[in-house]
Design a protein around this motif. Structure first.
Motif, mmCIF file in Angstrom:
data_model
loop_
_atom_site.group_PDB
_atom_site.id
_atom_site.type_symbol
_atom_site.label_atom_id
_atom_site.label_comp_id
_atom_site.label_asym_id
_atom_site.label_seq_id
_atom_site.Cartn_x
_atom_site.Cartn_y
_atom_site.Cartn_z
ATOM 1 N N SER A 195 0.920 -1.342 0.013
ATOM 2 C CA SER A 195 0.167 0.049 0.030
ATOM 3 C C SER A 195 0.899 1.328 -0.006
ATOM 4 C CB SER A 195 -1.110 0.036 1.248
ATOM 5 O OG SER A 195 -0.187 -0.135 2.536
ATOM 6 N N GLY A 196 0.262 2.283 -0.586
ATOM 7 C CA GLY A 196 1.041 3.526 -0.761
ATOM 8 C C GLY A 196 0.112 4.823 -1.322
ATOM 9 N N THR A 197 0.737 5.803 -1.502
ATOM 10 C CA THR A 197 0.205 7.013 -2.094
ATOM 11 C C THR A 197 1.052 7.577 -3.150
ATOM 12 O OG1 THR A 197 -0.977 7.372 0.051
ATOM 13 C CG2 THR A 197 -0.984 9.222 -1.638
ATOM 14 N N VAL A 198 0.600 8.016 -4.205
ATOM 15 C CA VAL A 198 0.959 8.717 -5.140
ATOM 16 C C VAL A 198 0.501 10.075 -5.302
ATOM 17 C CG1 VAL A 198 1.755 8.801 -7.791
ATOM 18 C CG2 VAL A 198 1.629 6.593 -6.556
ATOM 19 N N THR A 199 1.150 11.003 -5.098
ATOM 20 C CA THR A 199 0.605 12.456 -4.942
ATOM 21 C C THR A 199 0.791 13.122 -6.363
ATOM 22 O OG1 THR A 199 0.567 12.354 -2.658
ATOM 23 C CG2 THR A 199 0.186 14.657 -3.684
ATOM 24 N N VAL A 200 -0.110 13.785 -7.076
ATOM 25 C CA VAL A 200 0.173 14.354 -8.303
ATOM 26 C C VAL A 200 -0.139 15.849 -8.085
ATOM 27 C CG1 VAL A 200 -0.138 14.582 -10.717
ATOM 28 C CG2 VAL A 200 -0.042 12.570 -9.740
ATOM 29 N N SER A 201 0.880 16.805 -8.063
ATOM 30 C CA SER A 201 0.462 18.211 -7.690
ATOM 31 C C SER A 201 0.727 18.952 -9.032
ATOM 32 C CB SER A 201 1.643 18.696 -6.732
ATOM 33 O OG SER A 201 1.611 18.071 -5.339
ATOM 34 N N LEU B 78 5.212 20.682 -12.176
ATOM 35 C CA LEU B 78 4.379 19.304 -12.073
ATOM 36 C C LEU B 78 5.235 18.373 -11.163
ATOM 37 C CD1 LEU B 78 2.062 17.294 -13.130
ATOM 38 C CD2 LEU B 78 3.617 16.609 -15.111
ATOM 39 N N GLN B 79 4.666 17.778 -10.225
ATOM 40 C CA GLN B 79 5.394 17.117 -9.341
ATOM 41 C C GLN B 79 4.601 15.830 -8.744
ATOM 42 O OE1 GLN B 79 5.824 17.914 -4.948
ATOM 43 N NE2 GLN B 79 7.867 18.717 -5.537
ATOM 44 N N VAL B 80 5.415 14.617 -8.911
ATOM 45 C CA VAL B 80 4.713 13.161 -8.839
ATOM 46 C C VAL B 80 5.666 12.751 -7.559
ATOM 47 C CG1 VAL B 80 4.487 11.099 -9.521
ATOM 48 C CG2 VAL B 80 3.836 13.126 -11.283
ATOM 49 N N GLN B 81 4.969 12.396 -6.632
ATOM 50 C CA GLN B 81 5.679 12.202 -5.352
ATOM 51 C C GLN B 81 5.114 10.525 -4.917
ATOM 52 O OE1 GLN B 81 5.406 14.650 -2.090
ATOM 53 N NE2 GLN B 81 6.784 13.695 -0.922
ATOM 54 N N ASP B 82 5.917 9.595 -4.811
ATOM 55 C CA ASP B 82 5.105 8.511 -4.162
ATOM 56 C C ASP B 82 6.003 8.067 -2.829
ATOM 57 O OD1 ASP B 82 7.792 6.577 -4.569
ATOM 58 O OD2 ASP B 82 7.763 7.727 -6.393
ATOM 59 N N THR B 83 5.266 7.087 -2.261
ATOM 60 C CA THR B 83 5.818 6.557 -0.784
ATOM 61 C C THR B 83 6.426 5.028 -0.954
ATOM 62 O OG1 THR B 83 3.488 5.696 -0.314
ATOM 63 C CG2 THR B 83 4.193 7.938 0.532
ATOM 64 N N GLY B 84 7.189 5.030 -2.017
ATOM 65 C CA GLY B 84 7.522 3.531 -2.613
ATOM 66 C C GLY B 84 9.015 3.539 -1.794
ATOM 67 N N ARG B 85 9.799 2.555 -2.509
ATOM 68 C CA ARG B 85 10.711 2.130 -2.092
ATOM 69 C C ARG B 85 12.187 2.929 -2.016
ATOM 70 N NH1 ARG B 85 9.409 -1.427 -6.064
ATOM 71 N NH2 ARG B 85 10.697 -1.129 -8.184
#
Length: 863
Positions: free
Chosen positions: A596-602, A627-634
């Motif tokens: 599980s996790g979150t992908v934030t597109v700003s 344009l920013q793409v941030q994930d909580t991955g590895r």
């Protein structure tokens, strides 16, 4: 002692006077020498300019000469059999080839003006009294004759008439062809060169008759004949072609004059410059030199007085020694270097205040060698290297001691120190003192690190470029295969029974084909070989559309969260480019999340006030879309982050990624003039920030369903492609649209068919990459017979050199493979309509010619 002091006084006075005289004489000589050098430099400059202008003038005259010679030959061979309107029209076309030619005339042997590139104003004018007519009439070998400038009623300004003789087929005098050259066009060559202020230019004949007199820039050419050349220029004619004369003219306005003869023509170029302008800087420098001489003389006088005073104080040795020590200390401070002295006999080391400051050591007593060796400020890895270098020099193995080491400051930062020194005495036994100096070289070390980083980026960019070229070639070959699959699949879909098993299977085939098409598009975008017209595109609607497409495919536990605050902000680019950036970045972010996790597109609009260095590029000052793409991955480690944008590099298992996503993003962002910044930590995720230049805001446009594709009315189209499957597909598709398509898999056979019946085809649809003749070469050959033939070029990978070739043959439209039937229908209909409009406009202006001689070349079939 007194006699010795007196002699020293006389010696000091003599030395001061001699030094002053020598300096004054040297200054005078320098002034004279500089004046002579300035004159020579000005002469060389004027000489070079005059030669350059002579060559450019010869080139312009030769251009007109070639036009006159070709026109005379054409009229001798063909033109004399044509009608007057055809001859005038041909003369108009020929005159347009040479911009400086305003009017092109044909005069018969009786001196009457027969033909002209513009409408005849005086058809009955008599040219027998014109000098150039008489010269050509009386001399068979006159060649090119240049008449003196005169006011031309045809162009309303001064013109220069150039002419050549016309002979009939038996070699007899048949008339004269003349060209009136606009002097302002001829002067355009001279106006582009900056001769400097107070520099005049004259162009004359060998006998001094003026052609062009000095005219202030921006005022244009005068309407009256040029005045006589300046008296100082009379007789200053070079001896032969390419020669040069220089002269210094005296009088009311002393000047330097250079004259160069125009090669092959009786013209002379004069350039003159006033002596006051040449010596303006010299006068100022001479005044400064005089002031310096006076100041130096005063300084010498003061020095002599000081020396005389010092001679009266010979008994004050201690004061002089103290003054010398102070001067030494000032010199060391000015050098910004620390120095140290090691007394080898007593084992004591003296450290100067600057040395202690560089090593962050408090002031104190001298150190022993062991105390020096135990200093904690020196980096542990560099301490042994420093001591070893000193001992190596003490053993006599090196001529000088030199080493670089790091020192820690109070904040924990490391500074680089460069040390250099030598031993006083005979190595290795009789040495008793060791001296060395130190300098802070931290800035140099930082510059070296930055240089290595820039070199690494350059190597990466070259690697990307080579891989892009290879990928583009692969995409071209695959486009032909994919075009046949999608085309026949689309035709089969129309024939299949709805909701049947066959229709379902065909749907799966088309879905796979469209995925392959998207992959090829990504490869072509990476190779940057595609052509796309950039327009203002609103970013936020495209981001929302991409996120809506991704939402149904999200794995369980992954949340796609938007944070969009720029609804109408636009960039200059293409819709597909923005869509691919968002899709690729979000796809990578989703793949990086395990569980599980979150992908934030700003998305936001930012104003940058100062330049900022990013991971890939420099962020310029101005308005940008962020344009920013941030994930909580590895997250990524440093080695992976360095290769993240390399083509075909992926961290996914085999079969789950092509490795082109981020490389395509990098190519698109670079093409849009943006930058990329990446921040990633293992276990904490990654943040990709795209900065794109902003181009204002756009209003939302409502979406409308596309109209049905246009159809044809039985027009015949030539289709050329080396893939038989694509030729057959295009024939069937165009036939379904109402066209008669004739396909060829060989470009040479297509040329032969066109030569057999050029009026048969209304339009040519050809591929660019053909084995025998390329698409642009094929079009060039076909347009020899029909210059106005409508053509459409198809290409899958054009490369960097395709666009100039497209412009050179004036192609009507370009389609990028694979293309749909709708795209082909719209493009063909638009090109045919444009050709029809041109044909209608041409018919209204050539009705009389069509009644006599048929259709004009390139007009196509009448329907």
């Amino acid at each position: 002692m007194q006699n010795r002091t007196c002699l020293m006084r006389y010696a000091v006075i003599f030395a001061g006077v001699a030094f002053t005289l020598v300096f004054a004489g040297s200054s005078a000589y320098d002034a004279w020498y500089q004046r002579d050098q300035i004159y020579q430099a000005s002469e060389r400059e004027l000489g070079n300019f005059s030669r350059l202008l002579a060559v450019e003038t010869a080139r312009s005259v030769q251009t007109v000469n070639v036009l006159l010679r070709d026109t005379a030959w054409w009229y001798q061979q063909q033109g004399r059999h044509l009608r007057a309107d055809d001859v005038n029209r041909t003369l108009s076309t020929l005159s347009e080839l040479v911009p400086q030619v305003a009017v092109l005339n044909l005069i018969d042997a009786s001196g009457a003006q027969r033909y002209r590139s513009s409408p005849l104003s005086h058809p009955s004018a008599d040219f027998t009294r014109r000098p150039y007519f008489q010269v050509h009439r009386d001399n068979e070998d006159a060649g090119l004759y240049i008449n003196a400038p005169q006011f031309s009623q045809a162009i309303g300004r001064m013109g220069l008439v150039m002419s050549r003789r016309i002979n009939d087929l038996q070699g007899r005098f048949a008339g004269v062809v003349s060209a009136t050259v606009r002097l302002d066009q001829l002067c355009a060559t001279y106006d582009s060169i900056d001769f400097g202020s107070q520099t005049e230019m004259h162009v004359t004949f060998l006998d001094g008759t003026p052609v062009i007199s000095p005219v202030p820039r921006g005022e244009g050419m005068p309407s009256s004949p040029p005045t006589r050349v300046h008296a100082g220029l009379d007789g200053l004619v070079p001896p032969d072609d390419g020669g040069l004369h220089l002269r210094r003219v005296t009088g009311d306005r002393p000047r330097v004059v250079a004259a160069a003869r125009v090669p092959g023509h009786p013209l002379v170029i004069y350039l003159s410059r006033d002596e006051a302008e040449i010596l303006r800087g010299w006068h100022s420098e001479t005044q400064h030199m005089l002031v310096r001489t006076l100041i130096l003389s005063v300084c010498v006088l003061l020095s002599v007085l000081l020396a005389m005073r010092q001679l009266r104080k010979l008994d004050q040795h201690e004061q002089a020694l103290s003054l010398s020590e102070q001067r030494y200390a000032l010199v060391m401070d000015a050098a910004n270097e620390g120095h140290a002295e090691w007394d080898l006999q007593h084992d004591t080391i003296y450290l100067s205040p600057r040395w202690r400051e560089m090593h962050f050591i408090e002031d104190g007593a001298d150190l022993s060698f062991e105390q020096f060796r135990a200093m904690k400020r020196v980096h542990p890895e560099d301490r042994d290297v420093l001591i070893a270098a000193m001992q190596t020099h003490l053993r006599g193995e090196t001529r000088f001691f030199e080493a670089e080491y790091r020192v820690k400051d109070g904040q924990g930062d490391w500074h680089w120190i460069h040390a250099r020194g030598c031993v006083h005495g005979d190595l290795p036994k009789d040495c008793f003192r060791f001296y060395w100096t130190t300098r802070d070289v931290s800035h140099r070390k930082a510059a070296e690190v930055e240089k290595r980083q820039l070199e690494a980026k350059l190597l990466r960019a070259r690697h990307l470029e080579s891989l892009g070229t290879m990928a583009g070639g692969i995409a071209h070959d695959f486009n032909n295969i994919l075009g046949a699959i999608l085309g026949y699949g689309e035709m089969a879909q129309r024939l299949a029974v709805p909701e049947s098993t066959q229709a379902r299977y065909l749907d799966r085939v088309m879905q796979a084909g469209h995925r392959a098409k998207a992959l090829v598009r990504r490869i072509i975008d990476f190779s940057r070989s595609g052509y796309g017209e950039k327009t203002r595109v609103a970013v936020q609607p495209l981001v929302e559309e991409a996120m809506a497409l991704l939402a149904p495919t999200l794995p369980q536990g992954v949340v796609l969260r938007p944070c969009l605050s720029a609804p109408r902000v636009a960039i200059l680019g293409e819709v597909s480019q923005v869509h691919q950036i968002v899709m690729n970045l979000c796809t990578n972010a989703i793949a990086a999340i395990e569980g599980s996790g979150t992908v934030t597109v700003s998305l936001s609009q930012e104003h940058i006030q100062t330049e900022k260095h990013c991971c890939h590029g420099v962020l310029k000052v101005g308005d940008h879309v962020r344009l920013q793409v941030q994930d909580t991955g590895r997250g990524m480690e440093a080695q992976t982050l360095d290769r993240a944008f390399d083509p075909f590099f992926t961290t996914r298992p085999v079969g789950e990624g092509a490795g082109l996503g981020l490389s395509v993003v990098h190519g698109i962002v670079a093409d849009l003039g943006g930058t990329i910044d990446v921040v990633s930590q293992l276990g904490r995720g990654s943040t990709f920030t795209i900065w794109l230049p902003s181009h204002g805001q756009l209003d939302a446009v409502p979406h409308e369903s596309p109209p049905p594709p246009p159809t044809g009315r039985g027009e015949t189209l030539m289709v050329v492609d080396d893939e038989p499957a694509l030729v057959e597909l295009l024939e069937d598709s165009l036939a379904a649209l109402g066209y008669e398509a004739v396909g060829y898999t060989s470009s040479t056979k297509a040329v032969q068919a066109f030569h057999a019946d050029a009026d048969r085809f209304d339009l040519v649809l050809t591929d660019q990459q053909l084995p025998e003749l390329s698409g642009t070469e094929l079009i060039s050959q076909l347009r020899i017979l029909r210059p106005l033939l409508p053509v459409v070029l198809m290409t899958g990978h054009g490369g960097s050199g395709l666009e100039p070739r497209i412009e050179s043959v004036n192609i009507d439209a370009v389609l990028h493979k694979p293309v749909s039937v709708r795209d082909i229908a719209i493009c063909v209909a638009r090109v045919l309509k444009s050709a029809s409009d041109r044909r209608v406009q041409g018919d209204t202006g050539s009705a009389s010619q069509s009644a006599v001689g048929g259709d004009a070349p390139g007009s196509g079939k009448a329907r």
